[in-house]
Design a protein around this motif. Structure first.
Motif, PDB file in Angstrom:
ATOM      1  N   UNK A 128       0.834  -1.202   0.000  1.00  0.00           N
ATOM      2  CA  UNK A 128       0.000   0.000   0.000  1.00  0.00           C
ATOM      3  C   UNK A 128       0.870   1.253   0.000  1.00  0.00           C
ATOM      4  N   UNK A 129       1.990   1.212   0.721  1.00  0.00           N
ATOM      5  CA  UNK A 129       2.844   2.400   0.821  1.00  0.00           C
ATOM      6  C   UNK A 129       3.490   2.746  -0.507  1.00  0.00           C
ATOM      7  N   UNK A 130       3.767   1.752  -1.353  1.00  0.00           N
ATOM      8  CA  UNK A 130       4.402   2.041  -2.643  1.00  0.00           C
ATOM      9  C   UNK A 130       3.383   2.166  -3.776  1.00  0.00           C
ATOM     10  N   UNK A 131       2.099   2.188  -3.429  1.00  0.00           N
ATOM     11  CA  UNK A 131       1.076   2.446  -4.441  1.00  0.00           C
ATOM     12  C   UNK A 131       0.478   1.214  -5.086  1.00  0.00           C
ATOM     13  N   UNK A 132       0.592   0.061  -4.446  1.00  0.00           N
ATOM     14  CA  UNK A 132      -0.004  -1.168  -4.962  1.00  0.00           C
ATOM     15  C   UNK A 132      -1.119  -1.634  -4.027  1.00  0.00           C
ATOM     16  N   UNK A 133      -1.962  -2.548  -4.523  1.00  0.00           N
ATOM     17  CA  UNK A 133      -3.089  -3.042  -3.740  1.00  0.00           C
ATOM     18  C   UNK A 133      -2.772  -4.391  -3.105  1.00  0.00           C
ATOM     19  N   UNK A 134      -3.533  -4.747  -2.102  1.00  0.00           N
ATOM     20  CA  UNK A 134      -3.343  -6.031  -1.425  1.00  0.00           C
ATOM     21  C   UNK A 134      -3.535  -7.198  -2.388  1.00  0.00           C
ATOM     22  N   UNK A 135      -4.436  -7.030  -3.366  1.00  0.00           N
ATOM     23  CA  UNK A 135      -4.700  -8.110  -4.323  1.00  0.00           C
ATOM     24  C   UNK A 135      -3.496  -8.401  -5.212  1.00  0.00           C
ATOM     25  N   UNK A 136      -2.583  -7.434  -5.329  1.00  0.00           N
ATOM     26  CA  UNK A 136      -1.393  -7.631  -6.150  1.00  0.00           C
ATOM     27  C   UNK A 136      -0.438  -8.651  -5.539  1.00  0.00           C
ATOM     28  N   UNK A 137      -0.588  -8.931  -4.250  1.00  0.00           N
ATOM     29  CA  UNK A 137       0.342  -9.823  -3.558  1.00  0.00           C
ATOM     30  C   UNK A 137       0.335 -11.233  -4.137  1.00  0.00           C
ATOM     31  N   UNK A 138      -0.766 -11.660  -4.709  1.00  0.00           N
ATOM     32  CA  UNK A 138      -0.863 -13.015  -5.239  1.00  0.00           C
ATOM     33  C   UNK A 138      -0.471 -13.149  -6.697  1.00  0.00           C
ATOM     34  N   UNK A 139      -0.025 -12.067  -7.319  1.00  0.00           N
ATOM     35  CA  UNK A 139       0.320 -12.116  -8.743  1.00  0.00           C
ATOM     36  C   UNK A 139       1.818 -12.344  -8.942  1.00  0.00           C
ATOM     37  N   UNK A 140       2.167 -12.655 -10.195  1.00  0.00           N
ATOM     38  CA  UNK A 140       3.565 -12.868 -10.575  1.00  0.00           C
ATOM     39  C   UNK A 140       4.115 -11.611 -11.261  1.00  0.00           C
ATOM     40  N   UNK A 141       5.439 -11.428 -11.280  1.00  0.00           N
ATOM     41  CA  UNK A 141       6.017 -10.207 -11.858  1.00  0.00           C
ATOM     42  C   UNK A 141       5.607  -9.918 -13.301  1.00  0.00           C
ATOM     43  N   UNK A 142       5.412 -10.972 -14.116  1.00  0.00           N
ATOM     44  CA  UNK A 142       5.096 -10.729 -15.522  1.00  0.00           C
ATOM     45  C   UNK A 142       3.714 -10.089 -15.712  1.00  0.00           C
ATOM     46  N   UNK A 143       2.923 -10.037 -14.664  1.00  0.00           N
ATOM     47  CA  UNK A 143       1.577  -9.465 -14.748  1.00  0.00           C
ATOM     48  C   UNK A 143       1.569  -7.963 -14.450  1.00  0.00           C
ATOM     49  N   UNK A 144       2.743  -7.375 -14.295  1.00  0.00           N
ATOM     50  CA  UNK A 144       2.835  -5.957 -13.948  1.00  0.00           C
ATOM     51  C   UNK A 144       3.598  -5.179 -15.008  1.00  0.00           C
ATOM     52  N   UNK A 145       3.363  -3.864 -15.033  1.00  0.00           N
ATOM     53  CA  UNK A 145       4.128  -2.970 -15.896  1.00  0.00           C
ATOM     54  C   UNK A 145       5.505  -2.717 -15.275  1.00  0.00           C
ATOM     55  N   UNK A 146       6.378  -2.050 -16.039  1.00  0.00           N
ATOM     56  CA  UNK A 146       7.717  -1.761 -15.536  1.00  0.00           C
ATOM     57  C   UNK A 146       7.707  -0.908 -14.283  1.00  0.00           C
ATOM     58  N   UNK A 147       6.854   0.117 -14.267  1.00  0.00           N
ATOM     59  CA  UNK A 147       6.774   0.969 -13.090  1.00  0.00           C
ATOM     60  C   UNK A 147       6.265   0.237 -11.872  1.00  0.00           C
ATOM     61  N   UNK A 148       5.282  -0.643 -12.080  1.00  0.00           N
ATOM     62  CA  UNK A 148       4.761  -1.430 -10.963  1.00  0.00           C
ATOM     63  C   UNK A 148       5.819  -2.399 -10.435  1.00  0.00           C
ATOM     64  N   UNK A 149       6.599  -2.968 -11.336  1.00  0.00           N
ATOM     65  CA  UNK A 149       7.661  -3.884 -10.900  1.00  0.00           C
ATOM     66  C   UNK A 149       8.698  -3.153 -10.065  1.00  0.00           C
ATOM     67  N   UNK A 150       9.006  -1.924 -10.450  1.00  0.00           N
ATOM     68  CA  UNK A 150       9.984  -1.187  -9.652  1.00  0.00           C
ATOM     69  C   UNK A 150       9.403  -0.841  -8.288  1.00  0.00           C
ATOM     70  N   UNK A 151       8.115  -0.617  -8.215  1.00  0.00           N
ATOM     71  CA  UNK A 151       7.471  -0.394  -6.911  1.00  0.00           C
ATOM     72  C   UNK A 151       7.589  -1.645  -6.036  1.00  0.00           C
TER      73      UNK A 151
END
Length: 342
Positions: A153-176
């Motif tokens: 939450x502090x880096x701008x992501x949601x709790x639901x993102x915790x169960x996903x894999x890195x390939x499911x995110x954009x570059x900016x989200x991965x850096x977060x």
């Protein structure tokens, strides 16, 4: 608050031997004398200090040694010589086991958000890994899931993102995600090696602002590696300029951008892209190639490309000197300013 710097690096050197295999050990010259393996002088006596809540940037051309400095401080490499003090404790000679508790104070954000995350791990496992390594008791580990949710939450992501894999995110989200992982053990120092260079410009601004907000919130110290001077101007409190493994200038950001003293620093700033129709200063075009770190030039490392070089530059290596306003410069022009026509 203690006056001890979060990071205090003194005369850091990192040299790499090329070769070392069986055939290399058999190399001899015409007289039967064994030949030594060549040495890459990647970092040559770099010193710097960073206080809590301070952001220091290292800049320079590709191959100048800035990333090697970062990796040596992080103990990815064991330094050839010098001191690396984390809150006053010299960790330069520490082994793997000794470094484990130190890593809770010092974390790293890598350049490539695609390669720095394990593609087989879910986000919750990526963020939890350093935290679980540092929390050995069952009681401490009971709070890890809640801690992961807070970090995301502090880096701008949601709790639901915790169960996903890195390939499911954009570059900016991965850096977060990488930033959340670095924050998981509550470090005092973060080493960021080109953390936004692989991102779109609009995303770069978001990540830089996030890093500054986290600095203000947690009192973090950053060593920020970059070749992009506009990024450095936005985020850094002070700037170190490197050339061929040497620190050639070190100054507060505003001082360095307003009044660079070293000819190499001037060339870097003059070559930086500008949105102004007319530059404030004339662009300086350097001639020649960067010398090889296998065979450093005598005297000043920059003399083979410097428009102001003279005899002294070939025989005497300049050392960093105070020039006022917390600015240090390694250049003989400081002693003989009449030769400086810039």
């Amino acid at each position: 608050m203690t006056d001890t710097p979060m990071l205090d690096v003194r005369d850091l050197q990192m040299h790499f031997s090329i070769g070392g295999g069986f055939l290399d050990r058999l190399k001899v010259d015409g007289k039967g004398v064994r030949l030594e393996n060549p040495i890459v002088h990647a970092v040559n006596g770099v010193s710097l200090q960073i206080k809590r809540g301070e952001i220091m940037a290292l800049v320079g051309e590709s191959g100048c040694g800035k990333s090697t400095v970062a990796k040596t401080i992080a103990r990815i490499y064991k330094p050839t010589a010098g001191e690396v003090r984390i809150e006053g404790q010299d960790v330069a000679g520490f082994g793997f086991t000794e470094m484990l508790p130190v890593r809770a104070k010092m974390q790293m954000i890598f350049q490539d958000p695609y390669a720095s995350l394990n593609p087989r791990q879910r986000v919750r496992d990526i963020v939890a890994e350093p935290l679980l390594e540092q929390t050995k008791t069952t009681r401490d580990r009971a709070g890890v899931p809640e801690r992961i949710e807070q970090l995301l939450a502090r880096v701008g992501l949601n709790a639901e993102h915790a169960g996903r894999y890195p390939h499911q995110f954009s570059g900016g989200q991965r850096q977060r995600i990488g930033i959340a992982r670095a924050l998981s053990v509550t470090p005092g120092l973060i080493i960021a090696d080109e953390p936004v260079s692989a991102l779109d410009v609009s995303i770069q601004a978001q990540i830089l602002n996030l890093m500054k907000d986290l600095r203000d919130e947690f009192g973090l110290a950053y060593l920020f590696i970059s070749h992009d001077l506009s990024v450095v101007h936005h985020i850094a409190d002070k700037v170190g300029v490197m050339y061929l493994g040497f620190m050639v200038e070190n100054a507060p950001r505003d001082v360095l951008f307003a009044r660079p003293r070293h000819p190499y620093t001037r060339a870097l700033l003059s070559a930086a892209p500008s949105i102004k129709a007319k530059r404030d200063t004339e662009e300086i075009v350097l001639s020649g190639e960067v010398p090889s770190a296998l065979d450093l030039p005598s005297g000043c490392c920059f003399r083979t490309r410097c428009p102001f070089a003279w005899d002294r530059c070939a025989t005497e290596r300049p050392v960093l000197q105070e020039t006022g306003a917390a600015q240090t410069v390694a250049c003989h022009l400081i002693d003989e300013p009449e030769r400086d026509t810039a």
